[in-house]
Enzyme design. Structure first.
Site, PDB file in Angstrom:
ATOM      1  CD  GLN A 117       2.461  -3.459  -5.831  1.00 16.94           C
ATOM      2  OE1 GLN A 117       1.521  -3.296  -5.044  1.00 16.94           O
ATOM      3  NE2 GLN A 117       3.123  -2.437  -6.343  1.00 16.94           N
TER       4      GLN A 117
ATOM      5  CG  HIS B 215       8.236  -2.512 -11.364  1.00 15.30           C
ATOM      6  ND1 HIS B 215       9.427  -1.813 -11.403  1.00 15.30           N
ATOM      7  CD2 HIS B 215       7.298  -1.616 -10.956  1.00 15.30           C
ATOM      8  CE1 HIS B 215       9.207  -0.566 -11.028  1.00 15.30           C
ATOM      9  NE2 HIS B 215       7.920  -0.416 -10.758  1.00 15.30           N
TER      10      HIS B 215
ATOM     11  CG  ASP C  43       9.186  -6.930  -7.644  1.00 16.06           C
ATOM     12  OD1 ASP C  43       8.876  -6.539  -6.494  1.00 16.06           O
ATOM     13  OD2 ASP C  43       8.957  -6.263  -8.670  1.00 16.06           O
TER      14      ASP C  43
ATOM     15  CE  LYS D 295       5.262  -0.375  -4.745  1.00 15.98           C
ATOM     16  NZ  LYS D 295       6.024   0.802  -5.004  1.00 15.98           N
TER      17      LYS D 295
END
Lengths: 426, 161
Positions: free
Chosen positions: A218, A139, A215, A241
């Site tokens: 997700q 990202h 990261d 999230k």
């Protein structure tokens, strides 16, 4: 690393999404739609998750009963506020199996977390001749901070490529790691859903003398997370999230690294002493939490962690593997070659993120027609333009699932995709 | 409530399927200008070939469009290329102003409650571009429609520089 079972369908789904949906006011209340009120089909949790009533109530409750600035006042209310935030920190630490709660730093979002790592660790340890290894899955939040620093420090950035199935191609990993000081790695792609072999890469990176910054935006909301087992040095993610509020993110780092790093932002709260000559930073975690932190949001994150823990992250993963399997099967059955789904084809190797391309219909137009049917998906480059270039597309329409989604949502997606195909029947 | 038919008018779909003035021009003598919509990834490339003369009196002798994007951004670019080809810079700017007025673009309006100022839309100048009017009912798509026009604006500045 437990990435879930690969034999869905043998037992009942451990998550009852119908019951879960009732916990989320935005999903269980009708909204004004085209011609009639309706429930929306929310398939954009990779962008942000909806919030359960418990989290919404936690914010109100904090402001109504506990609001005071933290780590400052000696009065009882200030102590209660501080305790509430520190309790949330311990919950987060436990949720990701962090060895110590003071290794959990609250930031404003995962982007700030990743910038903190680049600026504070990278800014201190990188120079000309060094290399930072990233993957083509990243990202922008794990790319641009390094590019900003690169302009200043003059190191090299190398890219681990993605293969045709959306997996990282690790053939040349040793060569990439030769001379590398940092590996920046997405735990799960926000575009393809790819789960990356974190432990393997982390072990190789450490053997080559590099630190690993993950990261996990997700990943943490969807899979059981164990930062020790991951083998990472820094793990960043955001609350919003994972059913928590916006405005708070997390950066977990190994204490010995964090202790050696300079502060990121300067200000109140992050110092032990300040004189006209200079300052002495505070101990962890406060050293990296300049200014009034997102207190209510951190408390809300703690409640989101409680909510997910009560469901059980193994159950969450099991549910999503099943739903991923159903989605891949349903879309393939109904659209065949007309619909491209980027990323790994095996549900056990991916999360519930589906980047779709419907023949001849641009993703932006596609999502417009889907919106007409109350189906919320994200269209665009998903803040991963280098990956889009690798895929050879300018944009995709991305549907993503979470705990409150079930087969009926996937069916609604398929129905609206059919409507789009017929509307644009070129 | 606006329906999809308001947005996807037949003429828009026609320009999307069969874009006019698609391609490239040699640079130099032409100029090449790229525009991006950072939100959705749409990209427009505008090639401009201006005639002799000075300033706003120069004529857009040729224009070509490249890039990729949704039906709204691509059809808007196609229609734009037709509407400004053969026009002087001054005329092209007039059309641009009318188009942006139709898109209800009013800079620096901070107060939601304030009535939008009425800017006259010169329909004579817009012609076929009128078909884009429905986009206004879909505010997120306005940026799609205006991407090529902003790129043209920038391209004209570069070509005159």
């Amino acid at each position: 690393m437990n990435t879930g079972t690969d034999t869905p369908g043998t037992l009942a789904d451990p998550i009852d999404s119908t019951r879960i949906k009732a916990d989320f006011p935005l999903l269980s209340t009708t909204r004004a739609g085209t011609g009639h009120d309706r429930l929306i089909t929310y398939l954009d949790s990779a962008a942000t998750a909806q919030k359960p009533q418990a989290v919404i109530d936690a914010l109100t409750n904090y402001y109504e009963t506990t609001n005071a600035n933290v780590a400052r006042g000696v009065y009882e209310l200030a102590e209660a506020s501080t305790n509430a935030m520190e309790a949330a920190r311990r919950k987060v630490a436990k949720f990701i199996n962090a060895p110590a709660a003071n290794e959990v730093i609250f930031t404003k979002n995962a982007t700030e977390s990743l910038n903190l790592v680049a600026r504070s660790w990278g800014g201190t340890n990188l120079g000309p001749g060094d290399a930072v290894v990233l993957t083509q899955l990243e990202h922008h939040a794990n790319i641009v901070p390094w590019q900003i620093l690169q302009a200043e420090k003059g190191f090299e950035i190398r890219w681990i490529p993605v293969d045709a199935n959306g997996h990282l191609d690790l053939t040349d990993l040793d060569r990439f790691l030769d001379g590398a000081k940092v590996v920046g790695l997405s735990a799960m792609s926000n575009v393809l859903g790819t789960l990356t072999p974190m432990r393997r890469i982390a072990d190789a990176a450490h053997a080559a003398g590099a630190v690993v910054t993950v990261d996990a935006c997700q990943y943490v909301p969807h899979l059981p997370t164990d930062v020790v087992e991951m083998g990472a040095d820094f793990v960043s993610f955001s609350a919003h999230k994972m059913c928590g509020p916006t405005g708070v993110g997390v950066m977990w780092g190994k204490a010995e690294l964090l202790d050696a790093m300079p502060p990121f932002l300067g200000g109140g709260g992050m110092i032990e002493n300040v004189t006209q000559e200079g300052f002495k930073p505070a101990e962890l975690p406060h050293k990296f939490e300049a200014g009034t932190p997102p207190i209510a949001e951190a408390v809300g994150l703690g409640v989101a962690v409680d909510y997910l823990s009560a469901l059980g992250m193994d159950a969450v993963r099991e549910h999503e593997v099943r739903l991923t399997s159903y989605t891949l099967r349903t879309l393939a059955d109904r659209f065949g070659d007309k619909l491209t789904i980027h990323g790994p084809s095996e549900p056990a190797e991916r999360g519930g993120v589906f980047s779709l391309e419907l023949a001849d219909v641009h993703p932006h137009d596609l999502s417009q027609v889907l919106d007409e049917h109350g189906v919320c998906v994200r269209a665009g480059h998903h803040c991963a333009k280098p990956l889009m270039k690798v895929l050879g597309v300018g944009a995709t329409a991305r549907a993503s699932v979470y705990i409150y989604n079930d087969e009926s949502d996937v069916d609604a997606l398929a129905d609206s995709l059919e409507a789009a195909a017929s509307f644009f029947s070129f | 409530m606006a329906g999809l038919e308001d947005l996807y008018r037949e003429i828009i779909i026609d320009h999307y399927r069969s874009p006019r003035n698609r391609g490239e021009l040699d640079t130099p003598p032409a100029t090449r200008t790229e525009g991006f919509n950072p939100l959705c990834g749409d990209e427009i490339v505008v090639y401009l070939q201006l005639g002799e003369g000075t300033g706003d009196e120069r004529v857009i002798e040729d224009i070509r469009i490249g890039g990729q994007g949704c039906s709204i951004s691509q059809s808007s670019a196609s229609m734009m290329s037709m509407s400004v080809k053969g026009k002087t810079i001054a005329e092209a700017r007039d059309i641009m102003r009318s188009f942006k007025a139709m898109m209800s673009i009013h800079e620096s309006s901070l107060d939601d409650s304030v009535e939008e100022p009425e800017i006259e839309v010169d329909e004579m100048k817009l012609g076929e571009l009128e078909a884009m009017r429905g986009v206004v009912k879909f505010p997120v798509r306005i940026k799609c429609a205006t991407l090529s026009w902003n790129t043209l604006d920038q391209g004209i500045s570069e070509a005159l520089a």
